[in-house]
Design an enzyme around this catalytic site. Structure first.
Site, PDB file in Angstrom:
ATOM      1  N   CYS A  36      49.800  36.568  36.150  1.00  0.00           N
ATOM      2  CA  CYS A  36      48.916  37.581  36.726  1.00  0.00           C
ATOM      3  C   CYS A  36      48.873  37.453  38.244  1.00  0.00           C
ATOM      4  CB  CYS A  36      47.512  37.447  36.138  1.00  0.00           C
ATOM      5  SG  CYS A  36      46.373  38.751  36.637  1.00  0.00           S
ATOM      6  N   CYS A  37      48.744  36.222  38.742  1.00  0.00           N
ATOM      7  CA  CYS A  37      48.726  35.994  40.194  1.00  0.00           C
ATOM      8  C   CYS A  37      50.010  36.471  40.844  1.00  0.00           C
ATOM      9  CB  CYS A  37      48.521  34.508  40.486  1.00  0.00           C
ATOM     10  SG  CYS A  37      46.841  33.898  40.228  1.00  0.00           S
ATOM     11  N   CYS A  59      39.746  36.961  43.154  1.00  0.00           N
ATOM     12  CA  CYS A  59      39.471  38.010  42.171  1.00  0.00           C
ATOM     13  C   CYS A  59      38.176  37.691  41.421  1.00  0.00           C
ATOM     14  CB  CYS A  59      40.626  38.126  41.181  1.00  0.00           C
ATOM     15  SG  CYS A  59      42.161  38.745  41.908  1.00  0.00           S
ATOM     16  N   CYS A  68      38.090  35.451  38.296  1.00  0.00           N
ATOM     17  CA  CYS A  68      38.654  34.112  38.506  1.00  0.00           C
ATOM     18  C   CYS A  68      37.879  33.289  39.526  1.00  0.00           C
ATOM     19  CB  CYS A  68      40.112  34.225  38.943  1.00  0.00           C
ATOM     20  SG  CYS A  68      41.166  35.065  37.744  1.00  0.00           S
ATOM     21  N   CYS A  92      47.253  29.883  43.817  1.00  0.00           N
ATOM     22  CA  CYS A  92      47.695  31.060  43.072  1.00  0.00           C
ATOM     23  C   CYS A  92      49.190  31.296  43.202  1.00  0.00           C
ATOM     24  CB  CYS A  92      46.948  32.301  43.564  1.00  0.00           C
ATOM     25  SG  CYS A  92      47.239  32.656  45.309  1.00  0.00           S
TER      26      CYS A  92
END
Length: 252
Positions: free
Chosen positions: A121-122, A204, A207, A232
């Site tokens: 995702c990062c 985010c 997170c 990240c």
């Protein structure tokens, strides 16, 4: 080639030693005309550098990565910054096809499931857009401070970034958190209100959490993972497996 690059980095370290943050920014901008970019996530440190760049009309590109999962407070700080300085901030977002594929295949919260899923995702939301933002640049300015984590204490104020093939400069590297706050208040710089709620490092929304007294600065990032050199992928990729029990409820 490698020897020449190492020599350039060492020369810059020598030139910038003892310089003020403003002088550092001016020297970098003069030495690498039209090839310097600053990445902001609208945290306290980034707001200081944005203030200096915009207030002194320095020829440095300012850009941000809009992951699509930021806090509303971050977007509000972004808007206040635009109103205050009346200067453009470039925006780099994830590739639409990559986001659609990720969410369709794995759902909107796959990053809680494993280190690999979180890094995926990062990469889509941050690392790939950063690559586009830094293309063609020679220097990348960041708001990194040594105090932020044990991992970052091993870094230098001037480094060679082999991944992006450019020089990385951290003008606030030796500043403390208290010094940053003092400067922000003295110059009435817009700041993210989450900082007053225990958030020291803001990423985010899913997170990031506020830290508890005595916790590491990075403890609020990817808080369900075991504490390690958590990054990240923008500055480091070191991490270990592990998931906080709280996450089990979020995945249920």
């Amino acid at each position: 080639m490698q020897v020449a690059l190492e020599g350039l980095v060492e020369d810059l370290r020598h030139r910038l030693a003892g310089q003020s943050v403003t002088d550092t920014l001016e020297l970098i901008a003069d030495h690498f005309p039209d090839k310097v970019a600053f990445s902001t996530s609208f945290g306290l440190e980034d707001q200081i550098l944005t203030h200096l760049i915009f207030s002194h009309n320095l020829p440095i590109r300012v850009f941000t990565l809009d992951t699509g999962r930021n806090f509303q407070e971050t977007y509000s700080t972004w808007n206040k910054t635009l109103l205050r300085y009346q200067k453009p901030i470039e925006v780099y977002a994830p590739q639409r096809e990559s986001i659609e594929h990720l969410v369709q295949q794995k759902g909107p919260n796959s990053f809680y499931e494993s280190i690999e899923a979180r890094k995926e995702c990062c990469h889509i939301r941050k690392v790939e857009p950063l690559g586009r933002a830094l293309a063609g640049q020679r220097v990348w300015l960041t708001g990194i401070r040594a105090e932020q984590s044990p991992n970052r204490q091993n870094m230098h104020a001037v480094e060679w970034d082999a991944g992006h093939q450019l020089i990385k400069v951290h003008p606030l590297f030796d500043w403390t958190w208290d010094e940053a706050w003092e400067y922000v208040r003295e110059h009435s710089i817009p700041f993210n209100p989450l900082h007053q709620q225990g958030f020291v490092s803001i990423g985010c929304a899913p997170c990031t959490r506020a830290i508890k007294p005595g916790e590491d600065f990075r403890a609020g990032r990817w808080w369900w993972e075991e504490q390690a050199a958590k990054e990240c992928g923008l500055h480091s990729t070191a991490a270990h497996e592990g998931r906080d029990p709280v996450v089990e409820k979020l995945l249920a």
